[in-house]
Design an enzyme around this catalytic site. Structure first.
Site, PDB file in Angstrom:
ATOM      1  N   THR A  42      34.648 -82.928 -17.664  1.00 35.40           N
ATOM      2  CA  THR A  42      35.784 -83.712 -18.152  1.00 35.40           C
ATOM      3  C   THR A  42      37.040 -83.461 -17.309  1.00 35.40           C
ATOM      4  O   THR A  42      37.966 -84.258 -17.346  1.00 35.40           O
ATOM      5  CB  THR A  42      36.136 -83.394 -19.630  1.00 35.40           C
ATOM      6  OG1 THR A  42      36.411 -81.997 -19.729  1.00 35.40           O
ATOM      7  CG2 THR A  42      35.004 -83.772 -20.567  1.00 35.40           C
ATOM      8  N   ASP A  91      29.318 -73.884 -13.593  1.00 33.80           N
ATOM      9  CA  ASP A  91      29.275 -73.847 -15.047  1.00 33.80           C
ATOM     10  C   ASP A  91      29.472 -72.411 -15.528  1.00 33.80           C
ATOM     11  O   ASP A  91      28.949 -71.478 -14.912  1.00 33.80           O
ATOM     12  CB  ASP A  91      27.891 -74.350 -15.461  1.00 33.80           C
ATOM     13  CG  ASP A  91      27.906 -74.879 -16.862  1.00 33.80           C
ATOM     14  OD1 ASP A  91      27.924 -76.118 -17.005  1.00 33.80           O
ATOM     15  OD2 ASP A  91      27.922 -74.056 -17.797  1.00 33.80           O
ATOM     16  N   ILE A  92      30.170 -72.239 -16.634  1.00 33.35           N
ATOM     17  CA  ILE A  92      30.328 -70.879 -17.169  1.00 33.35           C
ATOM     18  C   ILE A  92      28.977 -70.301 -17.601  1.00 33.35           C
ATOM     19  O   ILE A  92      28.822 -69.087 -17.697  1.00 33.35           O
ATOM     20  CB  ILE A  92      31.326 -70.803 -18.350  1.00 33.35           C
ATOM     21  CG1 ILE A  92      30.974 -71.801 -19.460  1.00 33.35           C
ATOM     22  CG2 ILE A  92      32.756 -70.967 -17.873  1.00 33.35           C
ATOM     23  CD1 ILE A  92      31.703 -71.544 -20.770  1.00 33.35           C
ATOM     24  N   TYR A 178      30.914 -77.259 -34.066  1.00 36.50           N
ATOM     25  CA  TYR A 178      32.023 -76.853 -33.195  1.00 36.50           C
ATOM     26  C   TYR A 178      32.831 -75.722 -33.843  1.00 36.50           C
ATOM     27  O   TYR A 178      33.111 -74.694 -33.215  1.00 36.50           O
ATOM     28  CB  TYR A 178      32.923 -78.068 -32.921  1.00 36.50           C
ATOM     29  CG  TYR A 178      34.177 -77.759 -32.150  1.00 36.50           C
ATOM     30  CD1 TYR A 178      34.155 -77.608 -30.774  1.00 36.50           C
ATOM     31  CD2 TYR A 178      35.400 -77.617 -32.805  1.00 36.50           C
ATOM     32  CE1 TYR A 178      35.315 -77.322 -30.059  1.00 36.50           C
ATOM     33  CE2 TYR A 178      36.563 -77.331 -32.109  1.00 36.50           C
ATOM     34  CZ  TYR A 178      36.506 -77.187 -30.736  1.00 36.50           C
ATOM     35  OH  TYR A 178      37.661 -76.894 -30.044  1.00 36.50           O
ATOM     36  N   LYS A 182      33.202 -71.864 -32.598  1.00 39.23           N
ATOM     37  CA  LYS A 182      34.518 -71.276 -32.302  1.00 39.23           C
ATOM     38  C   LYS A 182      34.779 -70.060 -33.185  1.00 39.23           C
ATOM     39  O   LYS A 182      35.394 -69.086 -32.738  1.00 39.23           O
ATOM     40  CB  LYS A 182      35.629 -72.323 -32.483  1.00 39.23           C
ATOM     41  CG  LYS A 182      35.704 -73.338 -31.356  1.00 39.23           C
ATOM     42  CD  LYS A 182      36.189 -72.706 -30.057  1.00 39.23           C
ATOM     43  CE  LYS A 182      36.335 -73.717 -28.939  1.00 39.23           C
ATOM     44  NZ  LYS A 182      36.787 -73.113 -27.663  1.00 39.23           N
TER      45      LYS A 182
HETATM   46  C1  UD2 Z   1      39.816 -80.908 -34.707  1.00 36.49           C
HETATM   47  C2  UD2 Z   1      40.486 -79.552 -34.857  1.00 36.49           C
HETATM   48  C3  UD2 Z   1      41.304 -79.214 -33.661  1.00 36.49           C
HETATM   49  C4  UD2 Z   1      40.516 -79.338 -32.393  1.00 36.49           C
HETATM   50  C5  UD2 Z   1      39.866 -80.710 -32.335  1.00 36.49           C
HETATM   51  C6  UD2 Z   1      38.919 -80.760 -31.177  1.00 36.49           C
HETATM   52  C7  UD2 Z   1      40.986 -79.168 -37.211  1.00 36.49           C
HETATM   53  C8  UD2 Z   1      42.033 -79.236 -38.239  1.00 36.49           C
HETATM   54  N1  UD2 Z   1      41.371 -79.568 -35.982  1.00 36.49           N
HETATM   55  O1  UD2 Z   1      40.771 -81.921 -34.689  1.00 36.49           O
HETATM   56  O2  UD2 Z   1      41.795 -77.895 -33.736  1.00 36.49           O
HETATM   57  O3  UD2 Z   1      39.579 -78.317 -32.326  1.00 36.49           O
HETATM   58  O4  UD2 Z   1      39.104 -80.960 -33.502  1.00 36.49           O
HETATM   59  O5  UD2 Z   1      38.388 -82.032 -31.067  1.00 36.49           O
HETATM   60  O6  UD2 Z   1      39.879 -78.753 -37.443  1.00 36.49           O
HETATM   61  N2  UD2 Z   1      42.238 -90.414 -36.386  1.00 36.49           N
HETATM   62  C9  UD2 Z   1      42.590 -91.719 -36.726  1.00 36.49           C
HETATM   63  N3  UD2 Z   1      42.355 -92.705 -35.815  1.00 36.49           N
HETATM   64  C10 UD2 Z   1      41.801 -92.466 -34.584  1.00 36.49           C
HETATM   65  C11 UD2 Z   1      41.448 -91.124 -34.255  1.00 36.49           C
HETATM   66  C12 UD2 Z   1      41.681 -90.130 -35.190  1.00 36.49           C
HETATM   67  O7  UD2 Z   1      43.096 -91.982 -37.812  1.00 36.49           O
HETATM   68  O8  UD2 Z   1      41.635 -93.426 -33.810  1.00 36.49           O
HETATM   69  C13 UD2 Z   1      42.487 -89.359 -37.388  1.00 36.49           C
HETATM   70  C14 UD2 Z   1      41.244 -88.549 -37.716  1.00 36.49           C
HETATM   71  O9  UD2 Z   1      40.486 -89.177 -38.725  1.00 36.49           O
HETATM   72  C15 UD2 Z   1      41.886 -87.254 -38.204  1.00 36.49           C
HETATM   73  C16 UD2 Z   1      43.161 -87.135 -37.342  1.00 36.49           C
HETATM   74  O10 UD2 Z   1      43.398 -88.432 -36.829  1.00 36.49           O
HETATM   75  O11 UD2 Z   1      42.245 -87.354 -39.562  1.00 36.49           O
HETATM   76  C17 UD2 Z   1      43.040 -86.161 -36.193  1.00 36.49           C
HETATM   77  O12 UD2 Z   1      41.859 -86.427 -35.493  1.00 36.49           O
HETATM   78  P1  UD2 Z   1      41.486 -85.755 -34.076  1.00 36.49           P
HETATM   79  O13 UD2 Z   1      40.139 -86.269 -33.712  1.00 36.49           O
HETATM   80  O14 UD2 Z   1      42.599 -85.949 -33.116  1.00 36.49           O
HETATM   81  O15 UD2 Z   1      41.449 -84.176 -34.360  1.00 36.49           O
HETATM   82  P2  UD2 Z   1      40.837 -83.247 -35.528  1.00 36.49           P
HETATM   83  O16 UD2 Z   1      41.876 -82.999 -36.530  1.00 36.49           O
HETATM   84  O17 UD2 Z   1      39.509 -83.738 -35.928  1.00 36.49           O
END
Ligand code: UD2
Length: 361
Positions: A42, A91-92, A178, A182
């Site tokens: 990436t 790669d790690i 994931y 972690k």
């Molecule tokens: C998780 C982890 C974060 C990181 C990340 C890695 C938590 C709280 N956070 O993030 O630390 O590891 O994963 O990927 O566990 N959303 C929308 N519309 C979109 C895209 C997303 O509404 O088009 C919403 C989604 O449903 C969520 C929020 O935005 O409620 C954040 O989503 P994200 O995918 O940016 O990150 P998140 O919180 O899953």
């Protein structure tokens, strides 16, 4: 608060060509010998800091070709990569590549990971290979080199939180492979300090955003930004009342630099701002910053989505002496300007500006 300077050190950044890793490399390169180990799944060479305007760099040495499988000048356009940065394309999980990259280092920032939660759900063993098996190789290599390690952990270790804001002592019950990976890495990292007397720090990033975060598995801010720019509908999952703690990548870099010198090792820190923002407010913020008229639409909620997430930052403030400096509003504003710049001028110019900013801090 300014971060302590790390100077004249030999530093390995795994995932150093990726979103967070490359910003860290940009901050370290002026005064240290930096090795980047990245498989470029990436990441991009374009994210690595360019050579400074003046040809010679004082106060540090470049890695010799004999020590490394590939130098920056061999693997990439030498004008795009800083003299102090050696790129190892590997790669790690490849012990030979890792050994060569880590030979003689004082410090390792372990940023390499498969960061997508959804991909970890689709392919738990594959993500475990990188996020846990290969990460354990990194810890073992640090032990071999007697090097300090700062590890990228995640707020995902908490799962659905039972308290807000979430403190480091909150229960950890991750709801995705994931998060499970972690959490295990976070525990290993802390225990390595105790078992092997290695200075280790685990940083639990909340929702990171900033320049160079892109691709199908990137965070919500970069998705909303792309949608707003294209005047496409901004897609909110569910009612948008869910909240997150968004932290700018430059603050994450500062937290890593603090972790590289702190005496408070063998522990984990929440790295967030302490502020929660709803996804609905975020959609409006991004749309306004872009000046877009894109409609905001709602989709089905994401299965298993965490309702609320926000960091208790008191431990990081007290022990790590870290506090985020970038507000969400100014972070989004600068992100919009940055992406405007990189679409109108070359990626190089944007990189140089970013690099200059870190050099001055
Ligand atoms: C998780 C982890 C974060 C990181 C990340 C890695 C938590 C709280 N956070 O993030 O630390 O590891 O994963 O990927 O566990 N959303 C929308 N519309 C979109 C895209 C997303 O509404 O088009 C919403 C989604 O449903 C969520 C929020 O935005 O409620 C954040 O989503 P994200 O995918 O940016 O990150 P998140 O919180 O899953």
């Amino acid at each position: 608060m300014t971060s302590p300077a790390i100077r004249d050190s030999t530093v390995l950044v795994t995932g150093g060509a990726g979103f967070i890793g490359s910003h860290l490399v940009g901050a370290l390169a002026p005064h240290n010998e930096v090795r980047v180990l990245d498989n470029f799944s990436t990441g991009s060479r374009e994210y690595l800091p360019p050579a400074p305007a003046s040809a010679s760099v004082s106060g540090s040495t470049s890695a010799s070709a004999s020590e490394s499988p590939a130098t920056s000048s061999e693997t990439a356009d030498s004008t795009t990569v800083h003299d102090n940065v050696t790129v190892i394309d590997g790669d790690i999980g490849d012990p030979m590549a890792l050994q060569r990259a880590a030979r003689g280092v004082d410090l390792i920032f372990h940023q390499a990971a498969l960061v997508s939660v959804s991909r970890s759900v689709d392919a738990p063993r594959r993500s475990n290979e990188t996020n846990l098996d290969a990460s354990l190789l990194v810890l073992e290599q640090a032990r071999q080199e007697d090097a300090r390690v700062v590890v990228a952990s995640s707020a995902a270790v908490y799962g659905h939180p039972d308290e807000l804001p979430i403190s480091e002592t909150a229960s950890t019950d991750p709801n995705s492979p994931y998060g499970i990976q972690k959490l295990a890495l976070d525990q290993y990292t802390r225990r390595y300090a105790e078992l092997y007397d290695l200075p280790t720090v685990s940083l639990r990033y909340f929702n990171a955003y900033g320049p160079r975060q892109q691709g199908p598995y990137s965070g919500v801010i970069s998705t909303f930004l792309d949608q707003a720019r294209a005047d496409n509908p901004i897609t909110i999952d569910g009612n948008g009342e869910q909240t997150r703690d968004f932290i700018h990548v430059s603050d994450i870099v500062r937290a890593n630099l603090q972790a590289a010198t702190t005496d408070a090792v063998g522990t984990a820190y929440n790295i967030g701002t302490g502020e929660r923002t709803s996804i609905r407010d975020l959609a409006e913020l991004v749309r306004d910053a872009v000046g877009s008229t894109a409609p905001i639409v709602h989709r089905e909620p994401r299965p298993g989505d965490i309702r609320h997430s926000g960091a208790d930052i008191s431990k990081a403030r007290r022990e790590l002496e870290f506090e985020a400096q970038v507000s969400l509003e100014s972070g989004i504003r600068s992100l919009v300007q940055e992406t405007d710049r990189s679409t109108t001028s070359s990626q190089q110019a944007a990189m140089a500006a970013q690099h200059e900013q870190y050099s001055q801090e």
